[in-house]
Design an enzyme around this catalytic site. Structure first.
Site, PDB file in Angstrom:
ATOM      1  N   HIS A  40       0.615  -1.215  -0.027  1.00 28.14           N
ATOM      2  CA  HIS A  40       0.068   0.003  -0.143  1.00 28.14           C
ATOM      3  C   HIS A  40       0.825   1.282   0.175  1.00 28.14           C
ATOM      4  O   HIS A  40       1.689   1.125   0.817  1.00 28.14           O
ATOM      5  CB  HIS A  40      -0.870   0.055   1.456  1.00 28.14           C
ATOM      6  N   LYS A  64       1.804  -0.463  15.351  1.00 28.61           N
ATOM      7  CA  LYS A  64       3.426  -0.556  15.499  1.00 28.61           C
ATOM      8  C   LYS A  64       3.832  -1.901  15.883  1.00 28.61           C
ATOM      9  O   LYS A  64       4.961  -2.217  16.168  1.00 28.61           O
ATOM     10  CB  LYS A  64       3.587   0.675  16.328  1.00 28.61           C
TER      11      LYS A  64
HETATM   12  P1  FAS Z   1       2.231 -12.111  21.513  1.00 29.64           P
HETATM   13  O1  FAS Z   1       1.398 -11.762  22.555  1.00 29.64           O
HETATM   14  O2  FAS Z   1       1.821 -12.198  20.090  1.00 29.64           O
HETATM   15  O3  FAS Z   1       3.059 -13.623  21.857  1.00 29.64           O
HETATM   16  C1  FAS Z   1       3.367 -13.746  23.027  1.00 29.64           C
HETATM   17  C2  FAS Z   1       3.247 -15.454  23.088  1.00 29.64           C
HETATM   18  O4  FAS Z   1       3.918 -15.957  24.342  1.00 29.64           O
HETATM   19  C3  FAS Z   1       1.649 -15.916  23.104  1.00 29.64           C
HETATM   20  O5  FAS Z   1       1.758 -16.753  21.906  1.00 29.64           O
HETATM   21  C4  FAS Z   1       1.487 -16.568  24.146  1.00 29.64           C
HETATM   22  O6  FAS Z   1       0.475 -17.762  24.224  1.00 29.64           O
HETATM   23  C5  FAS Z   1       2.727 -16.861  24.846  1.00 29.64           C
HETATM   24  N1  FAS Z   1       2.938 -16.816  26.172  1.00 29.64           N
HETATM   25  C6  FAS Z   1       2.514 -16.174  27.187  1.00 29.64           C
HETATM   26  N2  FAS Z   1       2.681 -16.341  28.414  1.00 29.64           N
HETATM   27  C7  FAS Z   1       3.437 -17.460  28.374  1.00 29.64           C
HETATM   28  C8  FAS Z   1       4.187 -18.476  29.249  1.00 29.64           C
HETATM   29  N3  FAS Z   1       3.970 -18.126  30.546  1.00 29.64           N
HETATM   30  N4  FAS Z   1       4.837 -19.549  28.690  1.00 29.64           N
HETATM   31  C9  FAS Z   1       4.873 -19.785  27.492  1.00 29.64           C
HETATM   32  N5  FAS Z   1       4.228 -18.898  26.521  1.00 29.64           N
HETATM   33  C10 FAS Z   1       3.878 -18.007  26.944  1.00 29.64           C
HETATM   34  N6  FAS Z   1      -0.680  -4.692  16.694  1.00 29.64           N
HETATM   35  C11 FAS Z   1      -0.619  -4.209  15.479  1.00 29.64           C
HETATM   36  O7  FAS Z   1       0.284  -3.667  15.109  1.00 29.64           O
HETATM   37  N7  FAS Z   1      -1.764  -3.961  15.042  1.00 29.64           N
HETATM   38  C12 FAS Z   1      -2.952  -4.567  15.475  1.00 29.64           C
HETATM   39  O8  FAS Z   1      -4.221  -4.479  15.023  1.00 29.64           O
HETATM   40  C13 FAS Z   1      -3.060  -5.246  16.835  1.00 29.64           C
HETATM   41  N8  FAS Z   1      -4.054  -5.624  17.293  1.00 29.64           N
HETATM   42  C14 FAS Z   1      -3.782  -6.398  18.703  1.00 29.64           C
HETATM   43  C15 FAS Z   1      -5.066  -7.037  19.290  1.00 29.64           C
HETATM   44  C16 FAS Z   1      -4.836  -7.836  20.429  1.00 29.64           C
HETATM   45  C17 FAS Z   1      -5.897  -8.277  21.077  1.00 29.64           C
HETATM   46  C18 FAS Z   1      -3.783  -7.916  21.125  1.00 29.64           C
HETATM   47  C19 FAS Z   1      -3.574  -8.617  22.354  1.00 29.64           C
HETATM   48  C20 FAS Z   1      -2.307  -7.177  20.408  1.00 29.64           C
HETATM   49  C21 FAS Z   1      -2.603  -6.516  19.055  1.00 29.64           C
HETATM   50  N9  FAS Z   1      -1.712  -5.889  18.564  1.00 29.64           N
HETATM   51  C22 FAS Z   1      -1.488  -5.220  17.283  1.00 29.64           C
HETATM   52  C23 FAS Z   1      -0.434  -5.800  18.881  1.00 29.64           C
HETATM   53  C24 FAS Z   1       0.336  -7.499  18.692  1.00 29.64           C
HETATM   54  O9  FAS Z   1       0.157  -7.566  16.972  1.00 29.64           O
HETATM   55  C25 FAS Z   1       1.538  -7.624  19.489  1.00 29.64           C
HETATM   56  O10 FAS Z   1       2.145  -6.536  18.790  1.00 29.64           O
HETATM   57  C26 FAS Z   1       2.259  -8.775  18.887  1.00 29.64           C
HETATM   58  O11 FAS Z   1       1.774  -9.768  18.872  1.00 29.64           O
HETATM   59  C27 FAS Z   1       3.638  -8.879  19.205  1.00 29.64           C
HETATM   60  O12 FAS Z   1       4.084 -10.042  19.382  1.00 29.64           O
HETATM   61  P2  FAS Z   1       4.784 -10.945  20.336  1.00 29.64           P
HETATM   62  O13 FAS Z   1       5.726  -9.921  21.148  1.00 29.64           O
HETATM   63  O14 FAS Z   1       5.333 -12.362  19.854  1.00 29.64           O
HETATM   64  O15 FAS Z   1       3.824 -11.160  21.714  1.00 29.64           O
END
Ligand code: FAS
Ligand code: PHB
Length: 389
Positions: free
Chosen positions: A72, A296
């Site tokens: 985009h 972000k």
């Molecule tokens: P994540 O939260 O994606 O991944 C963390 C992982 O660790 C998960 O799989 C979890 O199950 C695991 N975990 C947690 N505790 C644990 C434990 N004790 N032991 C082992 N594993 C464990 N960002 C955008 O840019 N645009 C958006 O529209 C957007 N929408 C979002 C909507 C929601 C509901 C949320 C919560 C976030 C959103 N975000 C968005 C932000 C999102 O995209 C994050 O920035 C992104 O998932 C970050 O990735 P991770 O740091 O890998 O964290």
């Protein structure tokens, strides 16, 4: 078991880090509390900055993104129905890639499975130990059995509610936080997008966002109160509210259908400082949270682990500690830049209960400044597509 780097969390941060380390010949084990299906079922981010696209291509997981992703050149802002296009290409010579986080995660999972790198899903009671001592290790249970992974380093990629940041002694970490009285009610629908580019809409009734996942699948959001219950929102109520917040000509083109996913994400700004504690490093949502208004969160996570992978490669390859010693400061510089932009976009586009008439006029003045000033539009474009110092 022993590994060089124990990665807690198999979201985009953990899986991207695992892939980066694998390509650098560094052994890493990923430990995830949920099943692969559960992780893929979470509908989240949709927009990748060029630097994130570059990382994914460089680690060999960009092929499907390059065929299915949507490059985009800009986005539309809508302010009480007045439209303003932010032309990234014309303003800063950059694009973004619209490609869902679910697909990024799927590509990373497939790549990891292909090489046979060790990933442990559905791990319970995951805990990080002795990261401020000489023998860091991760323990977990699975199917009633206890396991221990001895390692050199622990990467906390376990998201905002994870265990790693919570394992840091209270006095060793400072949390900066702003909780907004708002949430985003999101809907996924198998209908063509209402417009060719994303539309960020400010309206007296509340913020709305029109996004997409492909030419046939769209993602829409409306601002709701932080305490809202998704059960209060039928599909019809959602579509009526979305239409009410869009420019009437745009609203006319809206193609609705049954929601295939509907959820509310709370809005929060959060940063932990510092991000390194001995042999434990925090990355991604474990380290920081931004309101999704600036697109972000996912991009920050990929940035963090690219810095961490570079530091660990230097440690093992050149026996230099410079990279790991500089990790926290380097990541926090990028973090606060993204936090500021995400906060600013959220202030500009949402309605706040305590704004008052003055606050609403300031929002309008901010929008009018963007309309009047190319420099203001360049600033937005530079931050949205990924600020590069
Ligand atoms: P994540 O939260 O994606 O991944 C963390 C992982 O660790 C998960 O799989 C979890 O199950 C695991 N975990 C947690 N505790 C644990 C434990 N004790 N032991 C082992 N594993 C464990 N960002 C955008 O840019 N645009 C958006 O529209 C957007 N929408 C979002 C909507 C929601 C509901 C949320 C919560 C976030 C959103 N975000 C968005 C932000 C999102 O995209 C994050 O920035 C992104 O998932 C970050 O990735 P991770 O740091 O890998 O964290
Ligand atoms: C999305 O498509 O989910 C999306 C896009 C841009 C944002 C937030 C979410 O700023």
């Amino acid at each position: 078991m022993r590994t060089q780097v124990a990665i807690i969390g198999a979201g985009p941060a953990g899986l991207t880090l695992g892939r980066l380390l694998e390509r650098a010949g560094i052994d890493a084990v990923v430990i995830e509390q949920r099943s692969p299906e559960y992780v893929l079922g979470r509908i989240r981010a949709g927009v990748l900055e060029q630097s994130a696209v570059d990382v994914l291509r460089a680690i060999g997981v960009g092929a499907r993104m390059d065929t299915e992703g949507l490059p985009h050149d800009g986005v539309e802002l809508s302010f009480d129905g007045d439209m303003l296009r932010i032309d990234f290409e014309e303003l800063v010579g950059r694009k973004v890639m619209v490609y869902g986080q679910t697909e990024v995660t799927r590509d990373l999972m497939d790549a990891r499975a292909e090489t046979g790198a060790v990933s442990i899903y559905e791990a319970e009671n995951v805990a990080a130990h002795d990261f401020d001592g000489a023998s860091p290790r991760v323990t977990y249970t699975k199917n009633g059995q206890s396991f221990e992974i001895a390692c050199d380093f622990i990467a906390g990629c376990d998201g905002f509610h994870g265990v790693t940041r919570a394992s840091v002694p209270k006095g060793a970490i400072h949390n900066f936080e702003r909780i907004y009285p708002l949430g985003w009610l999101g809907v996924l629908v198998d209908q063509p997008p209402v417009a060719p580019e994303l539309i960020y809409a400010h309206h007296a009734r509340g913020f709305a966002l029109c996004s997409m996942r492909s030419e046939t699948r769209s993602r829409y959001y409306v601002q709701v109160s932080a305490s809202e219950d998704v059960a209060n929102w039928s599909d019809d109520r959602f579509w009526d509210e979305l239409r009410a917040r869009l420019n009437p000509e745009i609203a006319e083109n809206l193609k609705t259908g049954p929601s295939i996913e509907k959820s509310i994400a709370p809005l929060r700004s959060f940063v932990a400082e510092p991000l390194r504690f001995g042999s434990l490093f925090l990355a991604g949502d474990a380290a920081h949270i931004v309101p999704p208004t600036g697109a972000k969160g996912l991009n920050m996570a990929i940035h963090d682990v690219a810095v961490l992978a570079e530091a660990l490669t230097e440690h093992y390859g050149e026996k230099s500690k410079a990279g790991i010693d500089a990790y926290s400061a380097r990541v926090l510089t990028n973090t606060w830049r993204a936090e500021r932009f995400s906060w600013w976009m959220t202030q500009l586009l949402h309605t706040f209960p305590d704004s008052g008439d003055f606050g609403r006029r300031i929002q309008r003045a901010d929008f009018d400044y963007l309309r009047a000033s190319r420099i203001a539009r360049q600033s937005l474009a530079e931050n949205y597509t990924g600020f590069k110092p």
